[in-house]
Design a protein around this motif. Structure first.
Motif, PDB file in Angstrom:
ATOM      1  N   GLU A   1      -4.101   8.965  -2.027  1.00 49.99           N
ATOM      2  CA  GLU A   1      -4.721   8.407  -0.825  1.00 49.99           C
ATOM      3  C   GLU A   1      -3.624   8.166   0.207  1.00 49.99           C
ATOM      4  O   GLU A   1      -2.626   7.513  -0.102  1.00 49.99           O
ATOM      5  CB  GLU A   1      -5.422   7.090  -1.151  1.00 49.99           C
ATOM      6  N   LEU A   2      -3.819   8.697   1.402  1.00 49.54           N
ATOM      7  CA  LEU A   2      -2.841   8.555   2.473  1.00 49.54           C
ATOM      8  C   LEU A   2      -3.497   7.879   3.679  1.00 49.54           C
ATOM      9  O   LEU A   2      -4.606   8.242   4.069  1.00 49.54           O
ATOM     10  CB  LEU A   2      -2.314   9.933   2.891  1.00 49.54           C
ATOM     11  N   CYS A   3      -2.790   6.909   4.239  1.00 46.00           N
ATOM     12  CA  CYS A   3      -3.331   6.102   5.339  1.00 46.00           C
ATOM     13  C   CYS A   3      -2.521   6.356   6.608  1.00 46.00           C
ATOM     14  O   CYS A   3      -1.295   6.479   6.548  1.00 46.00           O
ATOM     15  CB  CYS A   3      -3.234   4.632   4.920  1.00 46.00           C
ATOM     16  N   PRO A   4      -3.167   6.413   7.763  1.00 47.25           N
ATOM     17  CA  PRO A   4      -2.426   6.668   9.011  1.00 47.25           C
ATOM     18  C   PRO A   4      -1.424   5.567   9.356  1.00 47.25           C
ATOM     19  O   PRO A   4      -0.562   5.757  10.199  1.00 47.25           O
ATOM     20  CB  PRO A   4      -3.526   6.769  10.071  1.00 47.25           C
ATOM     21  N   HIS A   5      -1.539   4.412   8.708  1.00 47.57           N
ATOM     22  CA  HIS A   5      -0.614   3.301   8.985  1.00 47.57           C
ATOM     23  C   HIS A   5       0.606   3.333   8.067  1.00 47.57           C
ATOM     24  O   HIS A   5       1.450   2.447   8.132  1.00 47.57           O
ATOM     25  CB  HIS A   5      -1.354   1.972   8.879  1.00 47.57           C
TER      26      HIS A   5
END
Length: 197
Positions: A78-82
């Motif tokens: 899971e990758l988050c823009p933050h």
């Protein structure tokens, strides 16, 4: 190899520029490259950028799952823009046995879009990885959107069914040799070997 997430989890077209997930061979692993609209909804998780964050699926994320079909073992990223990320190794549907593994992850965020690059070490991939799916989540409350590369076929959606990214039966074939070359053999993983000891 590039994939576009053009549908919601239940097969409807998305209403924005689709999220792109690229895969290519990197040093000692697979390079996953995300290009996506930046919704900034919900706001950033309270965790430190560049570190694992449990429960990241409650925020704005792009996810990829790499499955070994015969063993039902899989890697979830899971990758988050933050800048936060989460890695899970699962053995059996939804049965995580290892989490919060380290990851090289870089984010470039602009006003309306973001790009992320993550190097996934081969040791995180279950033996005989051969299936794949990718997902994107954004929005809050009633406006929460769940999108899938390979959605549940609309005629198989049950009334009242909730989004579930662990429907492994809808994952599709991924031949890693198309990326790495025909002579490549997936390296043995000490991490996955430790599960069977």
């Amino acid at each position: 190899m590039e994939f576009l997430i053009e549908h919601t989890w239940d097969g409807l077209p998305v209403s924005h520029e689709p999220v792109s997930v690229g895969l290519r061979p990197g040093a000692a692993g697979l390079l996953m490259e995300v290009r996506a609209p930046f919704f900034n909804d919900p706001p950033a998780p309270p965790g430190e950028p560049g570190k694992p964050f449990g429960g990241l699926w409650d925020y704005e994320v792009v996810e990829a799952f790499f499955l070994s079909d015969r063993s039902e073992q899989y890697l979830e990223i899971e990758l988050c823009p933050h800048g936060q990320y989460l890695l899970l190794l699962l053995s059996g549907r939804r049965k995580a046995w290892k989490e919060e593994l380290p990851l090289e992850f870089e984010v470039t965020r602009m006003k309306t879009k973001w790009e992320g690059k993550a190097l996934l070490p081969w040791s995180y991939f279950p033996p005989c990885t051969d299936k794949f799916n990718a997902f994107a989540i954004h929005g809050s409350g009633e406006e929460r959107k769940y999108e899938a590369l390979y959605p549940v076929p609309p005629h198989q959606v049950q009334e009242g069914q909730e989004p579930d990214f662990h429907c492994l039966e809808f994952f599709k074939d991924l031949n890693l040799k198309e990326l790495t070359g025909e002579d490549w053999k997936q390296p043995e993983s000490e991490i996955w070997k430790s599960l069977t000891k």
